[in-house]
Design an enzyme around this catalytic site. Structure first.
Site, PDB file in Angstrom:
ATOM      1  N   SER A 124     -17.715  15.958 -71.947  1.00  0.00           N
ATOM      2  CA  SER A 124     -16.736  15.661 -72.983  1.00  0.00           C
ATOM      3  C   SER A 124     -17.465  14.947 -74.109  1.00  0.00           C
ATOM      4  O   SER A 124     -18.625  14.588 -73.973  1.00  0.00           O
ATOM      5  CB  SER A 124     -15.636  14.762 -72.432  1.00  0.00           C
ATOM      6  N   LYS A 125     -16.763  14.764 -75.201  1.00  0.00           N
ATOM      7  CA  LYS A 125     -17.388  14.099 -76.333  1.00  0.00           C
ATOM      8  C   LYS A 125     -17.911  12.725 -75.920  1.00  0.00           C
ATOM      9  O   LYS A 125     -18.942  12.268 -76.365  1.00  0.00           O
ATOM     10  CB  LYS A 125     -16.367  13.926 -77.464  1.00  0.00           C
ATOM     11  N   ARG A 126     -17.148  12.093 -75.036  1.00  0.00           N
ATOM     12  CA  ARG A 126     -17.535  10.758 -74.597  1.00  0.00           C
ATOM     13  C   ARG A 126     -18.635  10.796 -73.540  1.00  0.00           C
ATOM     14  O   ARG A 126     -19.338   9.830 -73.328  1.00  0.00           O
ATOM     15  CB  ARG A 126     -16.319  10.031 -73.996  1.00  0.00           C
ATOM     16  N   HIS A 127     -18.710  11.908 -72.838  1.00  0.00           N
ATOM     17  CA  HIS A 127     -19.617  11.936 -71.706  1.00  0.00           C
ATOM     18  C   HIS A 127     -20.484  13.186 -71.658  1.00  0.00           C
ATOM     19  O   HIS A 127     -20.019  14.264 -71.282  1.00  0.00           O
ATOM     20  CB  HIS A 127     -18.818  11.824 -70.405  1.00  0.00           C
TER      21      HIS A 127
END
Length: 465
Positions: free
Chosen positions: A243-246
Site C-alpha cells: 500500500s502507499k503506506r507500506h
RNA sequence: GUCCCUAUCGUCUAGAGGCCUAGGACAAUACCCUUUCACGGUAUGAACCGGGGUUCGAAUCCCCGUGGGGACGCCA
C-alpha cells in the site's frame, strides 16, 4: 477480430510494481496477438488526480519500454460523450435520477450494517410499474443510478480464474453520475471499453467485484462484452499487502536503486506467470511465449533477492559502454567525472560480473576517477614497513614493465617473491594504495586498466617519495 | 456481517488422474576454484493446509472446514 487491450491507471500516484505488471501483461498480450495496446488515464476523480502523477506514470511506462499504440486518452476530455450516453440511458429508462442525500445513504448503510446485512442502496427512487415515487425534493441535485437487473445472475469465464458468477440480487443500483453531473468509474470504463473496442480487459484482482456491474451496463447499452482476465495482487517482501503506506514503491525507484529495466521486466514476468522451468528471458521471447493460461490465480509475494539475482545477471551481460554511462550518470551526482581517468567502459567491464546493481558499479568505479582516501585503520593494518619496502621495489619494477596484465601479474609475483612475501601480502597493500580498498578484481587487470601514470603517481604519493 | 477469489519447499513456481520415491529458480548450507573480495562450478537440506468423498489410482476432480486476499464509495 484483432486483440485490443488497455492499461487504465488513475493518476493519483506513481506507477507501482503491481500496476507495472498489469501493464506488462496487457502489453504482452496485445503484442503476442499482433493487436493494439491502449493507454487510458482515468482521471475522473478530480480531487485526487494530478498532472505530476500522469507524468510519473508516463515516465514509468517509458523506462520499462512498454509502448502504447493508442492514447494516452484522458477521460476528463471525454465528458461530452459520457453525458450523451447518460442522457440516452435516462431516456430509455435504463438509468434514473435518485434524490437521496449522502446523509440519508449513510444512515441507511449504518442501519444495514447494524443488522449485519450487506450495505447497499435500497432502490427507493427506482421507478417500477405501479410504484408511486415521492415528489423530487426542492433544491436537491440528483445523482443518476443504473437500473441493474434484479433477477438472475451475471457471470463470465475469467481467463485467469475460470467461471465467476454473481447473483443480481447481490448488486445494487450503482451511481453512474454524481450530483455535479460528472460520471463515475464503473460507467466511464464501460463507455470507454466499448468505444475503444477493447477485446480483453486485463486488470487487477480488485476489480472482480466491478465486473458484474460493468457487464450489466454493457448489456443495457447493447454493447459486446469483452473477455476478462483478473490478475491477483502482489504482496510485499514481508508477505504484507502493498500500500502507499507500506512497501509500495514507484518503478522509478528501481531505476534509482540501480536496477536495469530488463531485470525488472523479467522478474515481473515471472511473478505470477510461468513458461515451464524458464527463468531468464528477454521481452522478445516473453512476448512469443505469453499466454493467459499460465497465470497463477493466487497472490504472489515479491522477492527482492531474486530480482537482485536477475539484475546481476543482466549486468553481467550488458554492454560495458552502456554500464559506464549508467555509472557516469550516478557518479555525476557526486560531482565525479570520467575526465582524465581510465576508459570508463574498461573499468565497467572489470566490475560488471562482480556487482549486483548499478549503484554498486558506480561505487566500484569511483576510486578510478578520484584519489582514494583509505582510512587510518586500513593503512595501519596493511601499509606495514615490510609492505612499504615491497611496494617501493614494485614501483621501480613498474616504471619499465610492459603494460599488459600478464606482464604486470608477473611483476607483482616476482616482487613478492623477492621481498619474501606471499602474494596477498603484497597484493592487498597494493589495492589499498591504488583503490583505497583491500579487495578488488585481480590485481594485474586493475593495474592494466588504471594505467602506468596513475599507478606510479598513487604509489609514490602513498610512499611519500 | 455478506458476496467473490484463493491454497505445492522460506520465496517465485512446474504439475491439466498414473510420467511424482513431486521438477526448476532465488535464498540457505557445505565443498571446489582463487593473489583478496566477488563471480562461477558441484553437492545437500527443504513443500502438495486439514477432513471427507469420486476412482483400480489424486498434488491434480467434488464437498466441507481452516488460513490468506479482495469487494461492499456521489474512489479508481
Amino acid at each position: 477480430m484483432t486483440v485490443r487491450t488497455r492499461f487504465a491507471p488513475s493518476p493519483t500516484g506513481f506507477l507501482h510494481i503491481g500496476g507495472a505488471r498489469t501493464a506488462l501483461f496487457s502489453w504482452a498480450y496485445a503484442r503476442r496477438h499482433g493487436g493494439s495496446f491502449i493507454l487510458r488515464i482515468e482521471d475522473t476523480d478530480v480531487a485526487r488526480s494530478t498532472p505530476e502523477a500522469v507524468q510519473a506514470i508516463l515516465d514509468g511506462m517509458q523506462w520499462l519500454g512498454l509502448e502504447h499504440d493508442e492514447g494516452p486518452f484522458y477521460q476528463m476530455q471525454r465528458m461530452d460523450r459520457y453525458k450523451a450516453v447518460i442522457a440516452e440511458m435516462l431516456a430509455s429508462g435504463s438509468a434514473y435520477y435518485c434524490y437521496m442525500s449522502k446523509e440519508e445513504l449513510d444512515t441507511l448503510r449504518a442501519a444495514q450494517e447494524a443488522r449485519k446485512e450487506k450495505p447497499r442502496y435500497d432502490g427507493r427512487w427506482r421507478p417500477e410499474d405501479g410504484k408511486a415515487l415521492p415528489p423530487p425534493p426542492e433544491g436537491v441535485a440528483p445523482v443518476v443510478r443504473f437500473r441493474n437487473p434484479v433477477a438472475g445472475a451475471v457471470g463470465w469465464q475469467d481467463l485467469v480464474k475460470g467461471r465467476i458468477e454473481f447473483a443480481n440480487a447481490e448488486l445494487d443500483d450503482f451511481i453512474i453520475a454524481r450530483a455535479d453531473g460528472t460520471p463515475t468509474y464503473n460507467f466511464c470504463v464501460v463507455v470507454d471499453d466499448r468505444d475503444m473496442q477493447i477485446t480483453h480487459v486485463i486488470r487487477g484482482d480488485d476489480h472482480v467485484n466491478n465486473t458484474p456491474r460493468q457487464i450489466n451496463l454493457l448489456q443495457a447499452l447493447g454493447a459486446p462484452v469483452p473477455q476478462y482476465a483478473h490478475l491477483s495482487m502482489i504482496l510485499g517482501d514481508d508477505g504484507q499487502k502493498l500500500s502507499k503506506r507500506h512497501g509500495a514503491v514507484s518503478v522509478m525507484q528501481y531505476d534509482e536503486e540501480g536496477y536495469l529495466p530488463e531485470a525488472v521486466l523479467n522478474y515481473l514476468a515471472r511473478l505470477g506467470w510461468s513458461h515451464g522451468d524458464d527463468e531468464v528471458f528477454d521481452m522478445e521471447r516473453f512476448v512469443s511465449w505469453f499466454d493467459l493460461d499460465h497465470i497463477t490465480a493466487s497472490a504472489a509475494q515479491f522477492n527482492t533477492e531474486k530480482l537482485n539475482w536477475l539484475n546481476a545477471h543482466y549486468i553481467k551481460q550488458a554492454d560495458p559502454q552502456r554500464l559506464a554511462n549508467e555509472a557516469g550518470r550516478r557518479l555525476g551526482r557526486q560531482q565525479v567525472g570520467f575526465e582524465g581517468g581510465p576508459a570508463p567502459s574498461r573499468v565497467a567491464a572489470l566490475y560488471r560480473d562482480r556487482v549486483a546493481n548499478l549503484n554498486e558499479l558506480a561505487d566500484a568505479m569511483h576510486p578510478y576517477y578520484s584519489l582514494p582516501k583509505p582510512g587510518a585503520e586500513l593503512l595501519a593494518q596493511h601499509l606495514t614497513e615490510t609492505a612499504r619496502t615491497a611496494l617501493a621495489m614494485l614501483r621501480e619494477r613498474l616504471s619499465d614493465c610492459p603494460w599488459q596484465a600478464a606482464d604486470l601479474g608477473q611483476a607483482v609475483k616476482q616482487t613478492a617473491a623477492a621481498a619474501g612475501l606471499k602474494m596477498p601480502q603484497l597484493a592487498i597493500p597494493l589495492r589499498v594504495v591504488l583503490l583505497g580498498l583491500p579487495q578488488s578484481p585481480s590485481i594485474d587487470s586493475v593495474l592494466e586498466v588504471l594505467g602506468r601514470e596513475r599507478v606510479i603517481a598513487r604509489l609514490e604519493s602513498a610512499l611519500g617519495s
